[in-house]
Design an enzyme around this catalytic site. Structure first.
Site, PDB file in Angstrom:
ATOM      1  N   LYS A  98       0.586  -1.768   0.225  1.00  0.00           N
ATOM      2  CA  LYS A  98       0.007   0.341  -0.070  1.00  0.00           C
ATOM      3  C   LYS A  98       0.655   1.469  -0.229  1.00  0.00           C
ATOM      4  CE  LYS A  98      -3.925  -1.469   2.845  1.00  0.00           C
ATOM      5  NZ  LYS A  98      -4.685  -2.133   3.595  1.00  0.00           N
ATOM      6  N   TYR A 141     -12.601  -2.546  -3.742  1.00  0.00           N
ATOM      7  CA  TYR A 141     -12.344  -2.817  -2.674  1.00  0.00           C
ATOM      8  C   TYR A 141     -14.066  -2.674  -2.404  1.00  0.00           C
ATOM      9  CZ  TYR A 141      -8.529  -2.539   0.061  1.00  0.00           C
ATOM     10  OH  TYR A 141      -7.047  -2.900   0.634  1.00  0.00           O
ATOM     11  N   ASN A 152      -1.725   0.087   6.728  1.00  0.00           N
ATOM     12  CA  ASN A 152      -1.470  -0.838   7.325  1.00  0.00           C
ATOM     13  C   ASN A 152      -0.647  -1.860   6.164  1.00  0.00           C
ATOM     14  OD1 ASN A 152      -3.406  -1.443   5.881  1.00  0.00           O
ATOM     15  ND2 ASN A 152      -4.836  -3.214   6.954  1.00  0.00           N
ATOM     16  N   HIS A 190      -2.039  -5.425   1.462  1.00  0.00           N
ATOM     17  CA  HIS A 190      -3.287  -6.765   1.308  1.00  0.00           C
ATOM     18  C   HIS A 190      -2.882  -7.590   0.618  1.00  0.00           C
ATOM     19  CE1 HIS A 190      -7.330  -7.799  -0.825  1.00  0.00           C
ATOM     20  NE2 HIS A 190      -6.436  -7.955  -1.285  1.00  0.00           N
ATOM     21  N   GLU A 238      -9.320 -10.559  -7.395  1.00  0.00           N
ATOM     22  CA  GLU A 238      -8.544  -9.971  -7.481  1.00  0.00           C
ATOM     23  C   GLU A 238      -7.300  -9.756  -8.527  1.00  0.00           C
ATOM     24  OE1 GLU A 238      -9.038  -9.214  -2.668  1.00  0.00           O
ATOM     25  OE2 GLU A 238      -7.507  -9.453  -3.355  1.00  0.00           O
TER      26      GLU A 238
HETATM   27  P1  ATP Z   1      -7.078  -6.176   3.408  1.00  0.00           P
HETATM   28  O1  ATP Z   1      -8.394  -6.154   2.923  1.00  0.00           O
HETATM   29  O2  ATP Z   1      -6.298  -4.260   3.009  1.00  0.00           O
HETATM   30  O3  ATP Z   1      -6.180  -7.577   2.549  1.00  0.00           O
HETATM   31  P2  ATP Z   1      -7.865  -7.107   5.079  1.00  0.00           P
HETATM   32  O4  ATP Z   1      -8.639  -8.269   4.604  1.00  0.00           O
HETATM   33  O5  ATP Z   1      -6.829  -7.321   6.575  1.00  0.00           O
HETATM   34  O6  ATP Z   1      -7.489  -5.875   5.015  1.00  0.00           O
HETATM   35  P3  ATP Z   1     -10.154  -6.007   5.778  1.00  0.00           P
HETATM   36  O7  ATP Z   1     -11.673  -6.390   7.184  1.00  0.00           O
HETATM   37  O8  ATP Z   1     -10.338  -6.929   3.924  1.00  0.00           O
HETATM   38  O9  ATP Z   1      -8.906  -6.275   5.956  1.00  0.00           O
HETATM   39  O10 ATP Z   1     -10.776  -4.522   5.416  1.00  0.00           O
HETATM   40  C1  ATP Z   1      -9.637  -3.922   4.331  1.00  0.00           C
HETATM   41  C2  ATP Z   1      -9.210  -2.667   4.470  1.00  0.00           C
HETATM   42  O11 ATP Z   1      -9.960  -1.531   5.642  1.00  0.00           O
HETATM   43  C3  ATP Z   1      -8.537  -2.760   5.835  1.00  0.00           C
HETATM   44  O12 ATP Z   1      -7.029  -2.999   5.502  1.00  0.00           O
HETATM   45  C4  ATP Z   1      -7.675  -1.908   6.989  1.00  0.00           C
HETATM   46  O13 ATP Z   1      -7.389  -1.036   6.420  1.00  0.00           O
HETATM   47  C5  ATP Z   1      -9.445  -0.997   6.536  1.00  0.00           C
HETATM   48  N1  ATP Z   1      -9.823  -1.293   7.797  1.00  0.00           N
HETATM   49  C6  ATP Z   1     -11.181  -2.738   7.916  1.00  0.00           C
HETATM   50  N2  ATP Z   1     -11.564  -3.103   9.179  1.00  0.00           N
HETATM   51  C7  ATP Z   1     -11.470  -1.630   8.956  1.00  0.00           C
HETATM   52  C8  ATP Z   1     -11.560  -0.530  10.679  1.00  0.00           C
HETATM   53  N3  ATP Z   1     -13.021  -1.452  11.608  1.00  0.00           N
HETATM   54  N4  ATP Z   1     -11.905   0.553  11.241  1.00  0.00           N
HETATM   55  C9  ATP Z   1     -11.200   0.685   9.419  1.00  0.00           C
HETATM   56  N5  ATP Z   1     -10.817   0.337   8.866  1.00  0.00           N
HETATM   57  C10 ATP Z   1     -10.755  -0.980   8.747  1.00  0.00           C
HETATM   58 MG    MG Z   2      -9.465  -8.118   2.709  1.00  0.00          MG
END
Ligand code: ATP
Ligand code: MG
Length: 149
Positions: free
Chosen positions: A11, A51, A114, A117, A128
């Site tokens: 990211k 997303y 974070n 992804h 994806e």
């Molecule tokens: P990614 O899809 O980016 O790999 P992930 O699978 O660990 O991350 P997801 O639940 O898919 O987490 O959420 C997508 C992204 O949305 C996360 O990477 C994070 O940046 C954001 N996100 C998820 N949950 C929260 C939350 N509770 N508050 C704020 N941001 C969130």
């Molecule tokens: Mg995810």
């Protein structure tokens, strides 16, 4: 042994921190091969499409704003159990909860910024990967033995 493919995105925060190489080393050391890669700066509309699964979440707007802050490094990883293996390397979504030694624990600062992804299932991995890479640009190493070179 199940050889899988998964989509990984470094990211904007981690690209800006200049840690693409350190993250790639973690993939390689875990036996994941980079079989496609492209640096890209997503449009808002592409980020929203990518997303779309989160579009009704309260964090959707912040997530999109963050993903278009700068260029991303996007890659397809291939290897045994690649989807779960990559998720283990990444660590928990919230870096504060991520295990020591994971990418998010070491390079990320917040749940928004974070670092990385990774696809979370075989279905999302296929969707994806197809979103970013036509099959012709994905170079499977499955039949290439490291002894060949
Ligand atoms: P990614 O899809 O980016 O790999 P992930 O699978 O660990 O991350 P997801 O639940 O898919 O987490 O959420 C997508 C992204 O949305 C996360 O990477 C994070 O940046 C954001 N996100 C998820 N949950 C929260 C939350 N509770 N508050 C704020 N941001 C969130
Ligand atoms: Mg995810």
């Amino acid at each position: 042994m199940t050889i899988e493919r998964t989509l990984s995105i470094i990211k904007p925060d981690a690209v800006a921190k200049n840690v693409i190489g350190q993250i790639y080393s973690r993939f390689e050391n875990a036996g994941l091969k980079i079989i496609a890669a492209n640096m890209a700066y997503l449009s808002r509309s592409d980020a929203e499409k990518f997303y779309v699964i989160h579009k009704n979440q309260p964090f959707f707007k912040d997530l999109i704003e963050f993903m278009i802050l700068g260029p991303l490094m996007i890659q397809v990883l291939e290897g045994d159990d690649a989807i779960a293996k990559n998720r283990r390397l990444m660590g928990a979504t919230d870096p504060k909860k991520a295990e020591t030694g994971t990418i998010r624990a070491d390079f990320a600062v917040s749940i928004d910024a974070n670092a990385i992804h990774g696809s979370d299932s075989q279905e999302t991995a296929a969707t994806e990967i197809a979103f970013f890479f036509p099959e012709i640009n994905v170079y499977s190493q499955r039949n290439v033995s490291s002894g060949t070179f």
